[in-house]
Design an enzyme around this catalytic site. Sequence first.
Site, PDB file in Angstrom:
ATOM      1  N   TYR A  63     -16.199  -5.408 -10.029  1.00  0.00           N
ATOM      2  CA  TYR A  63     -16.490  -5.960  -8.588  1.00  0.00           C
ATOM      3  C   TYR A  63     -17.861  -6.109  -8.434  1.00  0.00           C
ATOM      4  CZ  TYR A  63     -12.200  -3.502  -7.495  1.00  0.00           C
ATOM      5  OH  TYR A  63     -10.784  -2.995  -7.449  1.00  0.00           O
ATOM      6  N   PHE A 213      -2.946  -3.932  -1.920  1.00  0.00           N
ATOM      7  CA  PHE A 213      -2.352  -5.072  -0.897  1.00  0.00           C
ATOM      8  C   PHE A 213      -1.403  -4.768  -0.020  1.00  0.00           C
ATOM      9  CE2 PHE A 213      -3.796  -8.007  -4.795  1.00  0.00           C
ATOM     10  CZ  PHE A 213      -5.091  -8.027  -4.273  1.00  0.00           C
ATOM     11  N   PRO A 214      -1.718  -3.880   0.817  1.00  0.00           N
ATOM     12  CA  PRO A 214      -0.574  -3.255   1.806  1.00  0.00           C
ATOM     13  C   PRO A 214      -0.063  -4.389   2.690  1.00  0.00           C
ATOM     14  CG  PRO A 214      -2.906  -2.732   2.528  1.00  0.00           C
ATOM     15  CD  PRO A 214      -3.103  -3.140   1.027  1.00  0.00           C
ATOM     16  N   LEU A 215      -0.628  -5.647   2.785  1.00  0.00           N
ATOM     17  CA  LEU A 215      -0.262  -6.540   3.650  1.00  0.00           C
ATOM     18  C   LEU A 215      -0.143  -7.865   2.661  1.00  0.00           C
ATOM     19  CD1 LEU A 215      -1.754  -6.459   6.943  1.00  0.00           C
ATOM     20  CD2 LEU A 215       0.449  -6.118   6.487  1.00  0.00           C
ATOM     21  N   GLY A 217       1.652 -10.589   0.387  1.00  0.00           N
ATOM     22  CA  GLY A 217       2.908 -11.444  -0.158  1.00  0.00           C
ATOM     23  C   GLY A 217       3.877 -11.360   1.031  1.00  0.00           C
ATOM     24  N   PHE A 218       3.507 -11.300   2.325  1.00  0.00           N
ATOM     25  CA  PHE A 218       4.781 -11.109   3.213  1.00  0.00           C
ATOM     26  C   PHE A 218       5.047 -12.599   3.704  1.00  0.00           C
ATOM     27  CE2 PHE A 218       3.634  -6.766   3.754  1.00  0.00           C
ATOM     28  CZ  PHE A 218       4.173  -6.279   4.863  1.00  0.00           C
ATOM     29  N   THR A 219       6.357 -12.742   3.862  1.00  0.00           N
ATOM     30  CA  THR A 219       6.770 -14.105   4.288  1.00  0.00           C
ATOM     31  C   THR A 219       6.482 -14.241   5.509  1.00  0.00           C
ATOM     32  OG1 THR A 219       9.017 -13.295   4.950  1.00  0.00           O
ATOM     33  CG2 THR A 219       8.753 -13.935   2.694  1.00  0.00           C
ATOM     34  N   LEU A 221       8.563 -15.013   7.826  1.00  0.00           N
ATOM     35  CA  LEU A 221       9.548 -13.988   8.995  1.00  0.00           C
ATOM     36  C   LEU A 221       9.064 -12.543   8.771  1.00  0.00           C
ATOM     37  CD1 LEU A 221      12.325 -13.960  10.216  1.00  0.00           C
ATOM     38  CD2 LEU A 221      13.348 -13.535   8.060  1.00  0.00           C
TER      39      LEU A 221
END
Length: 290
Positions: A63, A213-215, A217-219, A221
């Site tokens: 990093y 990555f808790p959020l 790749g959400f679509t 919808l």
Amino acid sequence: MTDISKAGTFTLGDRMVKRMGYGAMQLAGPGVFGPPKDHDGALAVLRAAVASGVNHIDTSDFYGPHVTNQIIREALHPYPDDLVIVTKISARRDEKGGWIPAMSKEELTQAVHDNLRNLGLDVLEIVNLRSMLNPHHPVEGSLEAPLTVLADLQRQGLVRHIGLSNVTATQVADGRRICDIVCVQNLYNLAHRDDDALIDELAAAGTAYVPFFPLGGFTPLQSTALSDVARGLGVTPMQVALAWLLQRSPNILLIPGTSSVGHLQENLDVAEIALPPEVLSTLDGIGRAV
């Protein structure tokens, strides 16, 4: 102040840590490359996290590179006795900030020494070997060679415990024949639940699972449905997603990252959010949405 101990604790290696931790990736510059825009702000976030009771920090010397570990050292060294710093190796950065596999014996050994130097430690508590067979998602393939190198560094006393990242269940099982695996760090959230069975297997074995990555790749919808749930509870979508992970399994440890003290507090507040059964049912439906 939020009582993050309400989220519970779990064993990480041979240490007991609070399930609300902190991921340091966002302390570097844009694209996790170069220095942060606000150096003093980065120091403040780390110090606020520890002051709030966080005793599990996730980082890596790639990093920046080197930037994040050097900031951690500047902010927190000498470290609190209960603080567990987990790092990861097997990648390096090119001059443009690209991510390049670095899984040779020489590269892995150098990475361990870089982490030791930049963090100001004599031994690394936990080192995750991140599979770079495919940098973006787990793929099957042997990790025997790099894991054997890391196990040898453990025998030399430079590493106490070993974990795996970006791996399949088969690779975890194969890895356990080489050395003890104390944690697995993979992409997992409401929308991406490929590791459901692995999480349950690890829980039964007393092994920590650390989702990133808790959020991610959400679509559209799924994002809309999550926002609706959050609005009904009077919290943010990110807080709902993190609270769901805490209630998903007791071996899940959270490491949400931020470069803002205000956002850090929002994340830590999740420790006091209890999702009722009907909300959990709705959230599970989001995970199945197309």
